[in-house]
Design an enzyme around this catalytic site. Structure first.
Site, PDB file in Angstrom:
ATOM      1  N   HIS A   1       0.790  -1.230   0.000  1.00 39.06           N
ATOM      2  CA  HIS A   1       0.000   0.000   0.000  1.00 39.06           C
ATOM      3  C   HIS A   1       0.822   1.280   0.000  1.00 39.06           C
ATOM      4  CE1 HIS A   1       1.002   0.190   4.276  1.00 39.06           C
ATOM      5  NE2 HIS A   1       0.617   1.448   4.242  1.00 39.06           N
ATOM      6  N   ARG A   2       2.106   1.225   0.349  1.00 40.12           N
ATOM      7  CA  ARG A   2       2.875   2.454   0.511  1.00 40.12           C
ATOM      8  C   ARG A   2       3.082   3.166  -0.824  1.00 40.12           C
ATOM      9  NH1 ARG A   2       5.368   3.976   5.206  1.00 40.12           N
ATOM     10  NH2 ARG A   2       5.175   2.479   6.903  1.00 40.12           N
TER      11      ARG A   2
END
Length: 360
Positions: free
Chosen positions: A207-208
């Site tokens: 997700h980063r």
């Protein structure tokens, strides 16, 4: 009477706040007001956590939602300031390193309200990460800094912060892991739902921004996971941003099992049941350790250096084949018996310190 305003907005903060709120409920002379900024606004990533973990319904939901960092942080700062002016709290608690953290800390300190930073002192030493900027600035304007590790204390000392502001209490995520794993065993049916009984599988999350906003990195990650999943099933609860970027970049996979974002209880059950975790999440790196699972971190650095140094966590960079790293790591005998994160009573220690300092 201590009046606390707690500011949360993202998944990890919901978990941490639940741990502290349980202790506050049993403490005399404390009133808690919860502000939810709305940073995570997808139902599966926000509302479900309040239900599952019995977090009190937020007194304020600001509904800020997404947007560029400046717009999002600025909108939060304006709205949080309005609430603080109305509520006039004794202190403000912020968690971790999100835009909600920084906005809450800035709003409070401008109003001369003491800021309490929980999970202070962590450093990746990568200033390209928005989270690094958020945590550094928050630490330097906070009145009390509750750290999870000895390394975090050393980071703060090296930046010239007064030792009198630092409290080494352990990690409240360890508190949460101990509390919720028993609930997961009783309440979660995710293993049955996904037909994972007696199945060796890897749990993955991505997700980063440094991974999702780079076509090359996200393509490399997905290609590597897809190749690994030919032989070992991979379950990947997909973040909305990651899903959108995979579509935008036209990345194709054949073998990964993508599922919708999960509530915390189901995630805990998957973490306990998998054989390995591959993630770019700071919190899930620790949860892997708490549940005795080796971890590959999809970053070239981590705030949780003790896990890397002890051989429990393996960092990935683009010049390393993810498949080769996986094959090397699964062949090792990993010692997961060390306890770097306290005794599982961080929340109680934090509330005790707040009472000692601020109770009239």
């Amino acid at each position: 009477m201590i009046k606390i305003v707690t500011i949360i907005g993202a998944r990890p903060q919901f978990i941490k706040a639940a741990t502290i709120s349980r202790v506050i409920k049993n403490a005399d002379d404390i009133v808690e007001i919860i502000i939810h900024t709305g940073q995570h606004y997808d139902n599966n990533m926000s509302h479900v956590f309040f239900e599952e973990m019995e977090i009190p319904t937020p007194n304020y939901n600001l509904g800020i939602g997404g947007g560029n960092h400046g717009h999002q942080t600025g909108s939060m700062l304006i709205s949080i300031e309005n609430v603080l002016v109305t509520e006039e709290p004794t202190l403000v608690i912020v968690y971790g390193d999100t835009n909600s953290t920084l906005a809450g800390a800035l709003a409070a300190t401008k109003l001369q309200i003491p800021v309490i930073h929980i999970e202070a002192g962590l450093r990746s030493f990568n200033r390209n990460m928005p989270e690094e900027i958020n945590r550094v600035l928050t630490d330097h304007i906070s009145e009390m800094l509750f750290t999870p590790t000895d390394a975090a204390i050393e980071n703060l000392k090296n930046e010239g912060i007064y030792e009198s502001k630092m409290y080494r209490v352990g990690d409240i995520m360890y508190d949460a892991a101990l509390f919720y794993k028993e609930k997961a065993k009783i309440n979660s049916e995710i293993i049955k739902t996904l037909n994972l009984e007696n199945v060796d599988f890897i749990l993955a999350t991505v997700h980063r921004a440094e991974n999702t906003d780079s076509k090359e990195r996200l393509t490399s990650i997905m290609k590597g996971l897809d190749e690994i999943s030919i032989k070992t099933k991979i379950i990947l609860p997909i973040h909305p941003r990651t899903k959108q970027k995979i579509k935008e970049y036209k990345i194709k996979t054949k073998n990964i099992t993508f599922i919708d974002p999960l509530g915390y209880i189901d995630m805990v059950m998957l973490e306990m049941s998998c054989k390995m975790i591959i993630t770019d999440s700071g919190g899930i790196q620790k949860e892997a350790f708490f549940h005795g699972k080796p971890c590959i971190t999809l970053r070239s650095e981590t705030e949780w250096v003790e896990l890397v140094e002890s051989g429990c966590n393996f960092l990935w960079a683009e010049d390393i084949s993810l498949v080769d790293l996986y094959n090397a790591s699964k062949a090792l005998n990993i010692d997961l018996s060390n306890n770097f994160y306290g005794s599982g009573n961080a929340a109680a220690l934090i509330v005790d310190q707040l009472l000692e300092k601020y109770k009239v």
